[in-house]
Design a protein around this motif. Structure first.
Motif, mmCIF file in Angstrom:
data_model
loop_
_atom_site.group_PDB
_atom_site.id
_atom_site.type_symbol
_atom_site.label_atom_id
_atom_site.label_comp_id
_atom_site.label_asym_id
_atom_site.label_seq_id
_atom_site.Cartn_x
_atom_site.Cartn_y
_atom_site.Cartn_z
ATOM 1 N N ALA A 53 0.720 -0.512 0.109
ATOM 2 C CA ALA A 53 0.333 0.061 -0.151
ATOM 3 C C ALA A 53 0.654 1.068 -0.103
ATOM 4 O O ALA A 53 1.863 1.993 0.437
ATOM 5 N N VAL A 54 0.467 2.249 -0.777
ATOM 6 C CA VAL A 54 1.298 3.034 -0.697
ATOM 7 C C VAL A 54 0.525 4.756 -0.249
ATOM 8 O O VAL A 54 -0.298 4.789 -0.949
ATOM 9 N N TYR A 55 1.182 5.737 0.498
ATOM 10 C CA TYR A 55 1.027 6.248 1.096
ATOM 11 C C TYR A 55 1.987 7.287 0.876
ATOM 12 O O TYR A 55 3.243 7.345 0.147
ATOM 13 N N PHE A 56 1.671 8.919 1.246
ATOM 14 C CA PHE A 56 2.225 9.958 0.356
ATOM 15 C C PHE A 56 1.852 11.401 1.507
ATOM 16 O O PHE A 56 0.953 11.178 2.771
ATOM 17 N N TYR A 69 -4.038 7.598 0.962
ATOM 18 C CA TYR A 69 -3.787 6.639 1.017
ATOM 19 C C TYR A 69 -3.591 6.847 -0.504
ATOM 20 O O TYR A 69 -4.805 7.543 -1.264
ATOM 21 N N LEU A 70 -2.693 6.268 -1.492
ATOM 22 C CA LEU A 70 -2.895 6.990 -3.254
ATOM 23 C C LEU A 70 -2.772 5.426 -3.485
ATOM 24 O O LEU A 70 -3.620 5.388 -4.724
ATOM 25 N N GLY A 71 -2.750 4.257 -3.582
ATOM 26 C CA GLY A 71 -2.308 3.115 -4.127
ATOM 27 C C GLY A 71 -2.347 2.094 -3.825
ATOM 28 O O GLY A 71 -1.689 2.383 -3.137
ATOM 29 N N TYR A 72 -1.433 0.707 -4.945
ATOM 30 C CA TYR A 72 -0.611 -0.192 -4.574
ATOM 31 C C TYR A 72 0.160 -0.882 -5.701
ATOM 32 O O TYR A 72 0.087 0.406 -6.456
ATOM 33 N N ILE A 73 1.036 -1.561 -5.216
ATOM 34 C CA ILE A 73 2.266 -3.053 -5.941
ATOM 35 C C ILE A 73 1.781 -3.815 -5.802
ATOM 36 O O ILE A 73 1.513 -3.995 -4.271
ATOM 37 N N GLN A 127 -6.939 -6.162 1.966
ATOM 38 C CA GLN A 127 -6.913 -5.116 2.604
ATOM 39 C C GLN A 127 -6.922 -3.963 1.591
ATOM 40 O O GLN A 127 -8.017 -3.359 2.656
ATOM 41 N N ILE A 128 -5.657 -4.674 0.886
ATOM 42 C CA ILE A 128 -5.257 -3.196 0.645
ATOM 43 C C ILE A 128 -6.331 -2.960 -0.412
ATOM 44 O O ILE A 128 -6.806 -1.956 -0.438
ATOM 45 N N TYR A 129 -7.143 -3.441 -0.901
ATOM 46 C CA TYR A 129 -8.513 -3.708 -1.880
ATOM 47 C C TYR A 129 -9.478 -2.927 -1.779
ATOM 48 O O TYR A 129 -10.413 -2.145 -2.497
ATOM 49 N N GLN A 130 -10.084 -2.890 -0.183
ATOM 50 C CA GLN A 130 -10.697 -2.408 0.064
ATOM 51 C C GLN A 130 -11.031 -1.023 0.488
ATOM 52 O O GLN A 130 -11.365 -0.618 0.887
ATOM 53 N N GLN A 131 -9.051 -0.473 0.729
ATOM 54 C CA GLN A 131 -9.160 1.087 0.641
ATOM 55 C C GLN A 131 -9.117 1.696 -0.897
ATOM 56 O O GLN A 131 -9.544 1.194 -1.963
ATOM 57 N N THR A 132 -9.648 2.898 -0.179
ATOM 58 C CA THR A 132 -10.269 4.130 -1.184
ATOM 59 C C THR A 132 -8.882 4.739 -1.944
ATOM 60 O O THR A 132 -8.284 5.839 -0.516
#
Length: 201
Positions: A53-56, A69-73, A127-132
């Protein structure tokens, strides 16, 4: 394991490991950054069922980092590009999320003023998929505002609706048939569904 790329700069591989599942990049001169690319270097894959999970965060002089939260890899999606230019203007006002608090609390590693940070948290992919992502969250907030205003006006105006039998002559007043308001409301609803940002033009 991770790399970071800003247009016009060298690739950053100087990721700082906060703990077993948290990693951090410092971004110098963030005011000049519009987009950032986060990618896997290919040396170490994520464990099965895990992703990053990528955050800024944009750190000012007098506040702790607030992580967005930006998105994910992931192994299936080993790189991603994120737009951060607008996020520097929309720093969350709520209590900051201390995702990378181990590093934040270390005085030797505290970032300097005007240094943005990219954090990568290894989490379960489900869990990552559930984040916006914050970009989608902001878009939904902006687009819902005119919708709420439209509904508020319709409900307010319709609360004054009366039948023709209930009307009394008022020469100084102008009346609009309720079906005209209903038709306008339906047309605007359809237009917003097809083109949510038409009101900006």
């Amino acid at each position: 394991m991770f790399g970071c790329l800003v247009s016009g700069r060298l690739v950053q591989t100087n990721v700082v490991q906060v703990d077993e599942t948290k990693f951090l990049f410092n971004l110098e001169n963030p005011d000049a950054i519009n987009h950032v690319v986060i990618f896997m270097t290919g040396t170490i894959p994520f464990p099965d069922g895990m992703g990053g999970a990528v955050y800024f965060s944009f750190t000012s002089a007098n506040q702790q980092p607030a992580w967005m939260y930006l998105g994910y890899i992931s192994n299936e999606k080993p790189s991603a590009i994120f737009k951060i230019s607008n996020l520097k203007k929309d720093i969350p006002s709520e209590q900051p999320t201390l995702l990378f608090s181990s590093l934040n609390q270390a005085s030797t590693a505290r970032p300097a003023v005007h240094v943005a940070q990219i954090g990568i948290s290894v989490e379960q992919i489900a869990q990552i998929y559930q984040q916006t992502p914050v970009s989608q969250s902001n878009t939904n907030t902006v687009s819902s505002f005119p919708q709420k205003m439209l509904e508020n006006f319709y409900n307010f105006a319709s609360s004054f609706a009366i039948s023709q039998a209930q009307m009394t002559p008022q020469p100084n007043e102008t009346f609009i048939p309720f079906n005209v308001l209903q038709k306008w409301f339906d047309n605007i609803q359809k237009k917003m569904a097809n083109q949510p940002n038409f009101w900006k033009s």
